[in-house]
Write a protein that holds these residues in place. Sequence first.
Motif, PDB file in Angstrom:
ATOM      1  N   ILE A 176       0.843  -1.186   0.000  1.00 10.66           N
ATOM      2  CA  ILE A 176       0.000   0.000   0.000  1.00 10.66           C
ATOM      3  C   ILE A 176       0.885   1.246   0.000  1.00 10.66           C
ATOM      4  N   LYS A 177       0.770   2.041  -1.025  1.00 11.71           N
ATOM      5  CA  LYS A 177       1.533   3.282  -1.153  1.00 11.71           C
ATOM      6  C   LYS A 177       0.581   4.414  -1.511  1.00 11.71           C
ATOM      7  N   PRO A 178       0.752   5.605  -0.976  1.00 15.51           N
ATOM      8  CA  PRO A 178       1.789   6.054  -0.057  1.00 15.51           C
ATOM      9  C   PRO A 178       1.808   5.251   1.247  1.00 15.51           C
ATOM     10  N   SER A 179       2.980   5.182   1.866  1.00 15.34           N
ATOM     11  CA  SER A 179       3.164   4.384   3.071  1.00 15.34           C
ATOM     12  C   SER A 179       2.192   4.790   4.166  1.00 15.34           C
ATOM     13  N   VAL A 180       2.086   6.079   4.392  1.00 19.86           N
ATOM     14  CA  VAL A 180       1.133   6.631   5.348  1.00 19.86           C
ATOM     15  C   VAL A 180       0.468   7.832   4.691  1.00 19.86           C
ATOM     16  N   GLY A 181      -0.684   8.194   5.208  1.00 22.85           N
ATOM     17  CA  GLY A 181      -1.389   9.356   4.679  1.00 22.85           C
ATOM     18  C   GLY A 181      -2.729   9.020   4.072  1.00 22.85           C
ATOM     19  N   LEU A 182      -2.898   7.772   3.613  1.00 21.16           N
ATOM     20  CA  LEU A 182      -4.183   7.369   3.067  1.00 21.16           C
ATOM     21  C   LEU A 182      -5.179   7.132   4.199  1.00 21.16           C
ATOM     22  N   SER A 183      -6.419   7.460   3.964  1.00 21.87           N
ATOM     23  CA  SER A 183      -7.483   7.152   4.922  1.00 21.87           C
ATOM     24  C   SER A 183      -7.902   5.699   4.744  1.00 21.87           C
ATOM     25  N   PRO A 184      -8.681   5.149   5.677  1.00 21.07           N
ATOM     26  CA  PRO A 184      -9.198   3.794   5.472  1.00 21.07           C
ATOM     27  C   PRO A 184      -9.945   3.645   4.146  1.00 21.07           C
ATOM     28  N   GLN A 185     -10.749   4.648   3.789  1.00  9.45           N
ATOM     29  CA  GLN A 185     -11.501   4.572   2.539  1.00  9.45           C
ATOM     30  C   GLN A 185     -10.570   4.637   1.335  1.00  9.45           C
ATOM     31  N   GLU A 209     -10.886   0.361  11.447  1.00  2.00           N
ATOM     32  CA  GLU A 209     -11.611   0.884  10.296  1.00  2.00           C
ATOM     33  C   GLU A 209     -10.924   0.486   8.996  1.00  2.00           C
ATOM     34  N   ARG A 210      -9.581   0.570   8.968  1.00  2.00           N
ATOM     35  CA  ARG A 210      -8.846   0.201   7.752  1.00  2.00           C
ATOM     36  C   ARG A 210      -9.019  -1.274   7.427  1.00  2.00           C
ATOM     37  N   ALA A 211      -8.813  -2.120   8.424  1.00  2.00           N
ATOM     38  CA  ALA A 211      -8.907  -3.559   8.193  1.00  2.00           C
ATOM     39  C   ALA A 211     -10.307  -3.957   7.730  1.00  2.00           C
TER      40      ALA A 211
END
Length: 417
Positions: free
Chosen positions: A156-165, A198-200
Amino acid sequence: MSEVDRIGATYLLRTRLDPERAAKVIAGEQSSGTFVSLPGETAELTKRAAARVEALEEIEDSGAPPLPGATGDGELRSFRLRITWPLANIGPSLPNLMATLAGNLYELREVAGLKLLDIDLPEVFLDRYAGPAFGISGTRELSGVEASKPLIGTIIKPSVGLSPQDTAELVEELCQGGIDFIKDDELQADGPACPFDERARSVLRVIDAHAQRTGKRVMYAVNITDEIDEMRRKHDIVAEMGGTCVMVSLNSLGVVGLAALRSHARLPIHGHRNGWGYLGRSPDNGWGFQAWQKIWRVAGVDHLHVNALANKFWEDDDSVVSSARACLSPLFPERAWQAMPVFSSGQTIRQVPETWQRVGSADLIHCAGGGIVAHPGGVPAGVAAMRAAWEAAQAGTTLAEAAKDTPELATALEAFK
């Protein structure tokens, strides 16, 4: 006492002192001895509990500077050192094994450099630890990827910064593109910007819907790295929602944390080695991967990162190939306890032919982040190009030749030079 009752370790030792003296100091420090003779250290006790120097062979020295504080004014020389310990000193305990084989000896003044290269474990460790629950065959069964093919994966990229949706939307695109395996980045865990639950749940709903439509359930290694109770809870969420893999950062977790998770887990454990550089980067000090990976396989990891060919980090290709082969080598005569090697770091279609040629096995997960997601034709084209590159390599066809019949591969050749 027979050899089955002893634990063995092989080191690269650098010293300016008499090498036999340095080896004896190491053996004493890590068993019954100390810096002076002790009244209680009788000949009988020494025979029963002392470490034994089994071999000391001079090898070429690297010429690198010695460790700070190393004593001696002689020539700096390197040796291959093998020491064994009575199993009775610690029993089949991985945490205490690590304290014995890689403890205070790194701080000895007699040592100008020391690297733990390999470990020989008695089979009694089979009785204490569970080893990988799924390994290669179980991973293939859950992912639906046949034995002759690698798992094509991404991060999953970007590594951080994406929301669960945002994450769920990217995963849906990857699923539609035909990906076999997806993993969280090791930096994406359970922050308030992208909470784990929420992400999972968002991602696993997408994967389940895709599986209902197509029959293919993409394996998603969800990062559950956390305190032990929280890891168990997060594992159970993944399992209850039909997920087929969890991921942990091994060096953050520690061997006790992994063993605790393994005793609870009903899913494959994907082991990320982030932090490996502080253990293995020095050629003359720390851990060798051959030794390190055995600890984690005994503790129960199913997948192990090994870097990748032509990677973006410091490691050379020979080291990467050696690490992958180590994961695939049987651990004990009775049980192979293989871990599936994971290739990941700056990967595109360009590294595929040499990876196949040098590793000689499709029992691996080949993860390309930008090499898939940044394909000019989009994610589905990126997946198609990686899969076509592997099919070409395994068939003995060049990428250029295969690209004539695969537009996605032709575009990738232009994009990733």
